[in-house]
Design a protein around this motif. Structure first.
Motif, PDB file in Angstrom:
ATOM      1  N   ALA A  46      -7.724  15.349 -18.380  1.00 39.68           N
ATOM      2  CA  ALA A  46      -8.928  14.648 -17.027  1.00 39.68           C
ATOM      3  C   ALA A  46      -8.126  15.117 -15.593  1.00 39.68           C
ATOM      4  CB  ALA A  46      -8.986  12.882 -17.389  1.00 39.68           C
ATOM      5  N   THR A  47      -6.569  14.678 -15.900  1.00 42.17           N
ATOM      6  CA  THR A  47      -6.451  15.183 -14.242  1.00 42.17           C
ATOM      7  C   THR A  47      -5.413  16.072 -14.232  1.00 42.17           C
ATOM      8  OG1 THR A  47      -4.390  13.738 -15.116  1.00 42.17           O
ATOM      9  CG2 THR A  47      -5.774  12.500 -13.671  1.00 42.17           C
ATOM     10  N   ASP A  48      -4.578  16.366 -13.626  1.00 44.86           N
ATOM     11  CA  ASP A  48      -4.111  17.678 -12.732  1.00 44.86           C
ATOM     12  C   ASP A  48      -2.488  17.674 -13.346  1.00 44.86           C
ATOM     13  OD1 ASP A  48      -3.293  16.211 -11.344  1.00 44.86           O
ATOM     14  OD2 ASP A  48      -3.555  17.682  -9.432  1.00 44.86           O
ATOM     15  N   ASN A  49      -1.884  18.979 -13.610  1.00 41.14           N
ATOM     16  CA  ASN A  49      -0.430  18.661 -14.176  1.00 41.14           C
ATOM     17  C   ASN A  49       0.346  18.043 -13.613  1.00 41.14           C
ATOM     18  OD1 ASN A  49      -1.509  19.942 -16.243  1.00 41.14           O
ATOM     19  ND2 ASN A  49      -0.310  22.278 -15.107  1.00 41.14           N
ATOM     20  N   PHE A  50       0.189  17.987 -12.139  1.00 47.93           N
ATOM     21  CA  PHE A  50       1.002  16.830 -11.011  1.00 47.93           C
ATOM     22  C   PHE A  50       1.203  15.569 -11.184  1.00 47.93           C
ATOM     23  CE2 PHE A  50       1.572  15.056  -6.809  1.00 47.93           C
ATOM     24  CZ  PHE A  50       3.249  15.937  -6.783  1.00 47.93           C
ATOM     25  N   SER A  51      -0.475  14.968 -11.585  1.00 43.62           N
ATOM     26  CA  SER A  51      -0.648  14.160 -11.421  1.00 43.62           C
ATOM     27  C   SER A  51       0.007  13.545 -13.263  1.00 43.62           C
ATOM     28  CB  SER A  51      -2.105  13.132 -11.463  1.00 43.62           C
ATOM     29  OG  SER A  51      -2.284  13.526 -10.536  1.00 43.62           O
ATOM     30  N   ASN A  52      -0.145  14.247 -14.234  1.00 40.93           N
ATOM     31  CA  ASN A  52      -0.046  14.046 -15.745  1.00 40.93           C
ATOM     32  C   ASN A  52       1.393  13.539 -15.463  1.00 40.93           C
ATOM     33  OD1 ASN A  52      -1.551  13.887 -18.329  1.00 40.93           O
ATOM     34  ND2 ASN A  52      -2.220  15.636 -17.428  1.00 40.93           N
TER      35      ASN A  52
END
Ligand code: CMP
Length: 420
Positions: free
Chosen positions: A163-169
């Motif tokens: 649901a989110t990008d790698n950065f947010s993960n």
């Protein structure tokens, strides 16, 4: 060891530290996000393999050179390197993941962190005064790396949310790690299964340990960041307590404080002679020569003197400090030593008048020694004075072993006596 070699080794240790740190950051990220096949990850792996392989060779050269110079300390010996480090260095250098198709084998690179820990111990020992500050910085380094690894572990257990990008993960995981490690635990990110709960429990226990370590050590580290200053302040506190207890007059108290402040500014409050006396004889001579080369160069009498003489005199001269207005000695006293001025100015007082003013590079007190008679004049410090004292025994040795210098001192003594 030559200076270039020392600089090369330092630079190389820094390169290794950077490579290992980057590996310690990227490898867990690579494993969690599956970056293994990205071209930058492959290139980075190639560079690290090459650097780590060169490091093994550098070690062999370093150990051989140290043996050739006879300067090898334990950690630099070839035998010690083979026994303690070689296997670890080879395992870290080999691209094992290419030989066996198992991504986790990337983690073998991180074995090299043991070397970074060794460098840190070494840097701390060398940094002396700043050792405690370095301890704090290194603690921060390991704490940041550990936080990163725990966040990567959490991501591996939770899985990457699409649901989110790698950065947010990654930052979600970092946020969870920071609050769990710091024992804050808001509870907005909670473990969803048994494995995650066990992991969270382990991180909380580590967090309590880290917290305890910080409370226990950081305060002491900060208090001792500058041991020389701590030593000076401790001295001043003891002195102030003593002076108040014994009701020393304020004027005298001021002079005592000025003296210690001067010592602190000029010598870091450490007693040069005591420190030198703890060294082995050969080092004593070298360190004395280094510390006293300034005065030896400034005293015209010593210019052109033989190395042997300079070494001997450097070992024998003792530093003393006088404050403005202090008498070094008074006319009529028995003289057992002569003095060389390294810094400051003194007055020669005889018959109630100033006969001469002597400054850095000059010497005095030789008349009593040469002619075996009481002091012909009083000597008073005009400013703060750093002097080196030479006692009668060494002075007599100079007279008997070095006739040129003895003749110069004698002729100065006679000329001054005639003038005075
Ligand atoms: P001494 O007699 O041991 O102690 C006093 C010192 O003052 C003396 O040795 C000389 O080193 C120095 N001294 C005496 N008279 C003079 C002078 N006229 N000029 C410079 N120094 C002097």
């Amino acid at each position: 060891m030559t200076l270039q070699r020392i600089y090369f080794h330092r630079a190389w240790d820094a390169v290794i530290t950077i490579c290992v740190t980057l590996s310690a950051i990227f490898i867990p990220l690579k494993l969690v996000f599956g970056f293994q096949d990205h071209s930058w990850a492959v290139n980075f792996s190639v560079v690290v393999t090459i650097v780590f392989a060169i490091d093994i060779a550098v070690h062999f050269f370093r150990a051989r050179a140290a043996r050739a110079d006879n300067t090898a300390i334990t950690t630099e010996r070839l035998g010690v390197y083979r026994k303690r480090w070689l296997t670890l260095d080879v395992l870290a250098a080999l691209p094992l993941h290419l030989i066996i198709d198992l991504p986790l084998l990337h983690l073998f690179r991180l074995l090299k962190l043991a070397r970074v820990a060794q460098f840190m111990r070494h840097w701390r020992r060398r940094a002396l005064q700043k050792g405690n500050l370095l301890r704090l910085i290194f603690f921060g380094y390991w704490l940041l790396l550990s936080t990163h690894w725990i966040a990567c572990g959490w991501l591996a257990l939770r899985g990457i949310s699409s649901a989110t990008d790698n950065f947010s993960n990654y930052f979600n995981a970092l946020y969870w790690t920071t609050q769990t490690l710091s024992t804050v635990g808001y509870g907005d990110l909670t473990p969803a299964n048994t494995a995650q709960r066990i992991y969270a429990m382990a991180v909380m226990i580590i967090g309590v340990g880290v917290y305890g370590y910080i409370i226990g050590n950081v305060a002491t580290i900060i208090a001792n960041i500058d041991p020389a200053k701590a030593h000076y302040l401790q001295n001043m506190e003891r002195l102030t307590a003593f002076m108040n207890y014994r009701s020393i007059p304020p004027e005298l108290q001021g002079r005592i404080r000025d003296y210690y402040t001067y010592l602190w500014e000029k010598r870091l409050s450490y007693d040069e002679s005591t420190i030198i006396s703890t060294l082995p004889p050969s080092l004593q001579t070298d360190v004395s020569l280094f510390l006293k080369r300034d005065i030896i160069e400034k005293v015209p009498l010593f210019r052109g003197a033989s190395d042997e003489f300079i070494r001997e005199i450097a070992l024998q001269m003792r530093p003393v400090v006088f404050m403005p207005g202090d008498f070094v000695y008074k006319a009529g006293e028995q003289g057992n030593d002569m003095y060389f001025i390294t810094r400051g100015m003194i007055e020669v007082i005889a018959n109630g008048a100033v006969q001469a003013t002597l400054k850095e590079g000059d010497f005095f007190g030789e008349i009593s020694l040469v002619l075996s008679q009481p002091r012909t004049a009083s000597i008073r410090a005009v400013s703060f004075c750093d002097l080196y004292r030479l006692d009668r025994e060494m002075f007599n040795r100079v007279l008997s072993h070095y006739p040129d210098i003895a003749a110069q001192i004698e002729s100065t003594a006679k000329a001054r006596q005639e003038r005075g």
